[in-house]
Enzyme design. Structure first.
Site, PDB file in Angstrom:
ATOM      1  N   LYS A  25     109.220 -21.886  42.749  1.00 33.48           N
ATOM      2  CA  LYS A  25     107.935 -21.414  43.280  1.00 33.48           C
ATOM      3  C   LYS A  25     107.151 -22.606  43.845  1.00 33.48           C
ATOM      4  O   LYS A  25     107.739 -23.453  44.500  1.00 33.48           O
ATOM      5  CB  LYS A  25     107.173 -20.646  42.189  1.00 33.48           C
ATOM      6  CG  LYS A  25     107.972 -19.429  41.718  1.00 33.48           C
ATOM      7  CD  LYS A  25     107.319 -18.657  40.641  1.00 33.48           C
ATOM      8  CE  LYS A  25     107.564 -19.266  39.281  1.00 33.48           C
ATOM      9  NZ  LYS A  25     107.295 -18.366  38.167  1.00 33.48           N
ATOM     10  N   ASP A  45     109.251 -15.611  31.558  1.00 26.63           N
ATOM     11  CA  ASP A  45     108.387 -14.430  31.721  1.00 26.63           C
ATOM     12  C   ASP A  45     109.174 -13.118  31.772  1.00 26.63           C
ATOM     13  O   ASP A  45     108.691 -12.076  31.314  1.00 26.63           O
ATOM     14  CB  ASP A  45     107.454 -14.561  32.933  1.00 26.63           C
ATOM     15  CG  ASP A  45     108.179 -14.922  34.222  1.00 26.63           C
ATOM     16  OD1 ASP A  45     109.396 -15.175  34.176  1.00 26.63           O
ATOM     17  OD2 ASP A  45     107.514 -14.961  35.279  1.00 26.63           O
TER      18      ASP A  45
END
Ligand code: BG6
Ligand code: BG6
Ligand code: GLC
Ligand code: GLC
Length: 896
Positions: free
Chosen positions: A193, A227
């Site tokens: 990311k 996550d």
């Protein structure tokens, strides 16, 4: 595609009256023609089902590659073991802190899981706080990023008035690829990311967080979870079938429950473990090249991680808006939009976000939103332009959900095949802003997945409360297991003060034992060895060495003078247990048993205690009437060891055995030996028989329930308490008792107490030593346990290793404390401020165990700082020393 476009183009209205029907038709045609031209332009982004099936098949092959140990290094799907082995089972309990780092929001939370009176289900209460995370921190120094995390955590505790005194367990949701060998450990493989903080790659993120957590906060980081895993667990709290976690947010990724037997990187065959696929990297090896467009290549080139996270860049929220911008820019440049007028805003990276894409695709207000957004970019859109741009958004976001569907189809198919099911019922827990906020994303995804895998009945559940609730579930399980384990193992931990006190008790035992008529459990037996060898000894001697692991018969040739040497010829004989514990009558062809007052270790031949061993041996030899020997000396193995080493190093005045048994001898001043009656000599070697310490109860405060169990089951109940804490014969038994207890409490071996575990003596010293070797992979630990008949998972192996470590460390520390008492006594005997002395050492525990000698030596340094102690290994056994003693005795006789 056209049908989809129509349904989702927000213009299909039904009207009864024909005028409005005609108008609708016209609008539809108009819309269709614009959409068609966009579709043609973005042909490569429109994936039909055959292509998706093809991608799904490639995906499945890559998953296999990632799971296999041989091909994992080359695989783009890393298939990381998460060490989460079950979804929530309702037994989770407690209050937890959580940190959630890596999504679009950085959050700190407190999660309380409680069982409410009268209700079967547990309730979960959460309070959270989102903290800003300046962009500079994402790409700055890693230390600063984690310092910020720690400061926010502290602020959270203060704001929410959470006590700083109490210890708080914490679950860390860290949404990046980590290689985990345990729940509370994870090496960062690479950033993804928009993160690129320096200095953290390859580091353990749990440790990094622990180190950053500033003083004044008692926080225990117990679990690191991706996550996706947090999401699966959050949704799993309400739905037991939830065995897949999916994120379509800033990044994209999925995890699922894989059969343990397929995960090569983790030992264990039974059960399942959650695997973090890190699917964002799919295509990094070119597997998606035929599906990439020029826009994807541009996105990649301009990113902070070119060549990485191929799928993620086609799918996730960080890139969708930018993809749309690049397409619109290109179409404008080609004169297909805005009359070919390009504005600066349209040229600027990041000007169209994924939130814009979602707004442009709204059901009712989509076109209006599109117009507003384009106006904001200083463009002057016509109604055609708005429809076209809206359709670009649709194509880009549809491709995203299609690719996710292809990946998910691969995972679901794999799970179905793993379980050999015709149809699979399963729940997928989902989170991420794209999935949550894009108006049509979820619906499209569900539909395509169901079309691609008709044999799977999939339920999609949105994770309402984020991944931290799930992280708390994982932490709860970790906390329960560690708490129970620690509770069992903490009783083996000795503080410096406790060790000092053991040293003092040993010293008192030594002093008491020297007194005549003493009843000290430390016997302090005179050895009648008055000096160590000086190199003038010579002769040929026969020696018998009984009492250690092996029984040895030796011929020792000692030469003096220039050709000074000791040569050994020996043969080992096993002693069958029935003889070791039978009658002395059968057994006695020996002269070298350590103690002639009581049997110790595994020996218990009857009719021997209190008899003169030398007489018994002489008679045994006579009975056999086969040869003639002159028995000159009976020597304890400690004394033999000291003498053998003293032949090499004149400073050696202590003998230590840390083997089957545990004992020490040392040169004591004759003036201190009340029981000797031999006035003139200066010193005599005393066999302390220190293993007896504690027989009077003086060690009861450090003796654990496990030690008591070992003592109860031993052949000399109540005796040799210090030896039972420190020597090889018993350490394995102590370990076995702890393992039995942990198993009975369901914390080990799936709670199954097997016959092997009930078998006394399975953990010989050599196994303990192997299990604790740092170089041994868990797989090898597991194979040792298997060899011992103990079927273990990888977690079991970790626990067994921990137990062995705790037990052997205590043993080494206690020996160290005892040794500190001995060296300090010698130093004081000689009135020295500083003593330099050598200890001759023998015994399998000392020789084979990877940490025993180091821990022992460290303890002596800490507890007897005025003594400089060197340790010399006795290489050839104590038989050599016994012969030397005989030679010394001979020489001294000749001289007298
Ligand atoms: C949140 C989870 O709800 O979603 C995070 O708590 C996760 O752990 C995030 O990373 C993913 O979505 P996004 O869009 O915030 O990246
Ligand atoms: C041997 C000695 O090397 O070590 C024996 O020769 C001694 O005399 C033994 O008893 C102690 O070690 P273990 O581990 O065999 O009991
Ligand atoms: C990135 C990360 C991955 C995470 C995902 C969603 O792909 O590498 O670990 O799960 O983003 O946040
Ligand atoms: C036992 C014996 C002792 C011997 C030791 C090491 O403690 O009692 O004499 O030295 O084992 O073998």
């Amino acid at each position: 595609m056209i049908r989809r476009g129509v349904e989702e183009g927000n213009i299909l209205t039904h009207s009864a009256d024909s005028a409005s029907f005609c108008l609708s038709l016209l609008l539809l045609l108009f819309f269709l023609s614009v959409s068609l031209f966009v579709d043609r332009f973005l042909y490569a982004m429109r994936l039909h089902d055959d292509q998706l099936r093809d991608i799904s098949a490639r995906f499945q092959a890559e998953m296999k590659k990632g799971l296999s140990a041989e091909s994992n290094a080359a695989a783009t799907l890393k298939m990381l073991p998460t060490h989460v082995c079950s979804t929530p089972d309702g037994s989770e309990n407690g209050e937890f802190l959580a940190v959630d780092l890596g999504g679009s929001k950085f959050k700190v939370l407190q999660v309380k899981v409680r069982k409410e009176a009268g209700r079967v289900r547990r309730s979960v209460e959460m309070q959270e706080q989102t903290y800003p995370l300046p962009k500079e921190l994402l790409i700055g120094r890693g230390v600063e990023l984690f310092d910020h995390v720690s400061e926010c955590l502290k602020d959270f505790l203060l704001q929410k008035k959470i006590s700083l005194e109490k210890k708080h367990p914490l679950g860390f949701t860290f949404s990046f690829p980590c290689q985990q060998t345990a729940l509370n450990q994870g090496l960062l493989l690479n950033w993804s990311k928009n993160y690129w903080a320096r200095g953290l790659q390859g580091k353990d993120m749990v440790n990094t967080l622990r180190q950053a957590i500033s003083r004044g906060m008692d926080v225990d980081v117990l679990a690191l979870v991706n996550d996706t895993v947090g999401t699966m667990m959050t949704c799993g709290f309400d739905d037991q079938h939830c065995e897949v976690g999916l994120i379509i947010g800033t990044g994209t990724n999925a995890c699922y429950m894989e059969e343990l037997r397929h995960i090569d990187l983790v030992e264990g065959d039974e059960g399942r473990m959650c695997v973090n696929t890190e699917w964002g990297a799919f295509g990094d090896d070119g597997a998606l090249d035929d599906y990439l467009t020029e826009f994807d290549r541009d996105i990649d080139a301009a990113s902070i991680n070119p060549g990485k996270q191929c799928l993620e860049k086609m799918v996730s929220g960080l890139y969708l808006g930018e993809l749309v911008r690049l397409v619109v820019l290109k179409m404008t440049k080609l004169g297909l939009l805005f009359d070919g007028r390009v504005t600066d805003a349209l040229r600027t990276k990041g000007k169209i976000t994924t939130a814009h894409v979602a707004a442009m695709e709204q059901y009712k207000d989509g076109l209006k939103n599109t117009r507003d957004i384009l106006l904001d970019l200083s463009l002057n859109p016509s109604p055609d332009d708005c429809i076209a741009v809206q359709h670009v958004c649709t194509v880009v976001s549809f491709r995203s959900s299609n690719l996710v569907a292809a990946g998910l189809a691969a995972i679901l198919t794999r799970i179905r095949q793993n379980r050999k099911l015709k149809t699979l019922r399963i729940t997928v827990g989902v989170d991420g802003t794209v999935y949550k906020t894009h108006p049509q994303y979820a619906k499209r995804l569900h539909k395509v997945v169901r079309r691609l895998v008709p044999d799977c009945h999939v339920r999609f559940v949105l994770s309402e409360s984020g991944s931290s609730k799930g992280a708390a579930m994982v932490t709860a399980v970790a906390q329960r297991v560690t708490a129970r384990r620690h509770q069992s193992l903490s009783s083996f931990r000795l503080s410096r003060d406790q060790l000092r006190s053991v040293k003092a008790r040993m010293r008192a035992g030594l002093e008491a034992g020297l007194k005549s008529n003493s009843h000290s459990p430390v016997k302090m037996l005179p050895s009648y060895v008055f000096r160590t060898p000086d190199g003038t000894e010579c002769g040929k001697y026969l020696a018998l060495d009984l009492g250690g692991t092996n029984f040895r018969v030796l011929l020792v040739k000692i030469r003096s003078g220039l050709r000074r040497s000791v040569r050994l010829y020996n043969k080992l004989y096993p002693i069958p247990l029935e003889i070791m514990q039978g009658t002395g009558e059968e057994k006695f062809l020996s002269f070298f048993f350590p103690s002639w007052k009581i049997w110790t270790k595994g020996f218990k031949a009857t009719d021997c205690e209190g008899n003169d061993v030398v007489d018994m041996l002489r008679e045994a030899i006579k009975r056999r009437n086969e040869f003639d020997v002159d028995i000159v000396a009976i020597v304890n193995d400690t004394v033999g060891t000291m003498m053998s080493c003293a032949y090499e190093d004149p400073q050696c005045e202590i003998g230590l055995i840390a083997g089957t048994g545990s004992n020490v001898c040392y040169m004591e001043e004759l003036r201190n030996i009340e029981k000797n009656g031999l006035g003139e000599m200066q010193r005599m070697c005393i066999n302390t028989e220190w293993g007896g310490l504690g027989e009077d109860g003086c060690l009861d405060d450090i003796i654990t329930e496990y030690d008591n169990a070992v003592d109860r089951e031993s052949i000399n109940h109540g005796r040799q308490r210090f030896e039972k804490l420190t020597s090889g014969l018993y350490l394995g038994e102590v370990v076995r008792q702890v393992l039995l207890d942990l198993t009975r409490r369901g914390l080990l071996f799936k709670g199954r107490v097997t016959e092997a575990l009930k078998t006394p003596g399975i953990f010989e010293t050599k196994y303990l030593s192997q299990i604790e070797s740092d170089r041994l992979a868990l797989l090898q630990v597991r194979s040792i346990l298997q060899h011992l008949g103990l079927d273990s998972t990888c977690d079991d192996s970790i626990i067994v290793k921990e137990v062995c470590g705790a037990v052997s460390r205590r043993a080494a520390q206690l020996c160290g404390a005892g040794m500190a008492a001995v060296v300090d006594k010698i130093r004081e005997n000689r009135g020295l401020d500083q003593l330099n002395i050598t200890v001759g050492v023998d015994g399998t525990l000392y020789k084979l165990h990877p940490h025993f000698s180091t821990v022992l030596q460290e303890t002596v340094v800490a507890l007897a700082p005025q003594c400089y102690v060197t340790y010399l290994l006795s290489e050839e056994g104590s038989g050599r020393g016994a012969a030397l003693i005989t030679a010394v005795a001979r020489r001294d006789q000749v001289e007298m």
